[in-house]
Design an enzyme around this catalytic site. Structure first.
Site, PDB file in Angstrom:
ATOM      1  N   GLY A  69       0.209  -7.370 -15.526  1.00 10.88           N
ATOM      2  CA  GLY A  69       0.321  -8.091 -16.670  1.00 10.88           C
ATOM      3  C   GLY A  69      -0.310  -7.276 -18.181  1.00 10.88           C
ATOM      4  CB  SER A 199       0.506 -10.007 -13.021  1.00  5.84           C
ATOM      5  OG  SER A 199      -0.069  -8.914 -12.424  1.00  5.84           O
ATOM      6  CB  CYS A 323     -10.871  -8.314 -16.936  1.00  5.75           C
ATOM      7  SG  CYS A 323      -9.146  -8.068 -16.151  1.00  5.75           S
TER       8      CYS A 323
END
Length: 375
Positions: A69, A199, A323
């Site tokens: 993604g 994704s 993340c």
């Protein structure tokens, strides 16, 4: 084990793994080769593209394979910006995007583009009024998530897209649909969407494969240059095992779409019911428009410490985006929540394989953590 961190990544489906193994060990030809094995590999590539395109709600020729993604988003944002590099026009995004969007937009701002970050309302939504106020005649791009990865809010993309095209008809609209794929119906044409990122590892495919919808007729400058694969949009030998696995995961999840949604909605409702009964001072963050992501704060219990307690009982959740690696949530901060609440936030994210037993295990481990942390 009770795995409830599916917004970060999912377990690979056995059928997807089998598809990858077959492509690695039997149909391992290069799709660009002109002999029999290459032609067979090319057929597998294009059959997979049709399957993924169906899940994206678009045509196969509008579907490009990428590594993830993040790459799809970078191709979209940087490509759209550099189509208009002579203008250095306005780029509009939001304060609650994934790091792939936020950091790409910050880099484009450093290159001289006029970048505006819209604030959400207290529920985590971007209102059409906020977009209209930010729109200018030189707006070249709007980028926003379909489903937020931390609080599960769904943006009114149809209204935002219609407003963008009415007020700035030359601007492009990019949607980050990573958390929406196979969880809500994707209809990019109805949304006036030009670019859309997804994704594979969020739906039971391996890590390392993503896709990008590019509206027919739109040509973006590529980030990389090579042999011309993916019509030059994303050159490099196609990772056929991952692509085959991605297609298989899309086929399975789309064939069970309604029952998956109903099952996950039941789990989310059960979690909220059990939390109200057993963690009475827990507060839920965001509206949670889709049931797959539930975000709650438990006062007096710092997220990182609670995660370790839960892990001790083999319950796996997160404190936000994978993340962000433990940093304070920019999403919850943008909602205007106090630091004590953002510091105690936990994200529970479901997949179709989860059960009420997983929820029970989470509640029991959280109760244990509350007793330990509030001594």
């Amino acid at each position: 084990m009770h795995y409830l961190d599916n917004a970060a990544t999912t377990r690979v489906l056995p059928e997807a793994a089998e598809a990858a193994v077959h492509a690695m060990c039997e149909g391992f030809g290069n799709p660009s080769s002109l002999h029999k094995m290459g032609i067979e590999a090319s057929h597998l590539l294009e059959d997979s593209r049709k399957t993924v395109a169906s899940a994206l709600g678009c045509l196969p020729e509008e579907t490009y394979f990428t590594s993830c993604g993040t790459e799809s988003t970078n191709i979209s944002l940087r490509g759209a910006a550099h189509l208009n590099r002579h203008k250095k026009g306005r780029i509009i995004t939001t304060e609650i995007e994934h790091a792939a969007t936020l950091n790409t937009c910050k880099q484009l701002a450093a290159e001289g583009f006029d970048v505006v970050f819209l604030a959400p309302d207290e529920t985590g939504h971007i209102t059409p009024a906020a977009l209209e106020e930010a729109l200018t005649a030189d707006t070249i791009l709007l980028s926003c998530q379909l489903v937020n990865n931390e609080i599960g809010t769904m943006q009114p993309v149809a209204e935002l897209g219609a407003l963008l095209k009415a007020k700035a008809p030359g601007a492009l609209f990019h949607i980050d649909a990573v958390q929406g794929l196979c969880r809500v119906p994707l209809t990019p044409k109805k949304w006036n969407c030009d670019l859309m990122s997804v994704s594979g590892h969020k739906i039971g495919a391996p890590k390392g494969i993503g896709a990008l919808y590019v509206k027919k007729g739109l040509r973006l400058p590529p980030l990389m240059f090579g042999g011309g694969q993916e019509k030059g949009m994303r050159p490099g030998t196609e990772p056929l095992p991952n692509i085959a696995a991605f297609a298989k995961a899309c086929a399975i999840r789309m064939s069970h779409f309604d029952e998956d949604y109903a099952h996950v909605a039941e789990l989310a409702a059960y979690l909220k019911e059990q939390a109200a009964a057993n963690l009475p001072d827990a507060a839920f963050n965001g509206e949670g428009d889709v049931p797959h992501v539930v975000n709650l704060s438990i006062p007096g219990c710092k997220s990182e410490v609670m995660l370790r307690v839960l892990e001790g009982d083999e319950v796996y959740v997160s404190s936000g985006s994978a993340c962000s690696k433990g940093k304070q949530s920019g999403v919850l901060k943008a909602l205007g929540l106090p630091k004590a609440r953002t510091d105690s936030a936990i994200r529970v994210s479901f997949a179709p394989f989860n059960t009420k037993e997983d929820v029970d295990a989470f509640i029991a481990a959280a109760q244990k953590g509350v007793k330990m942390l509030r001594r």
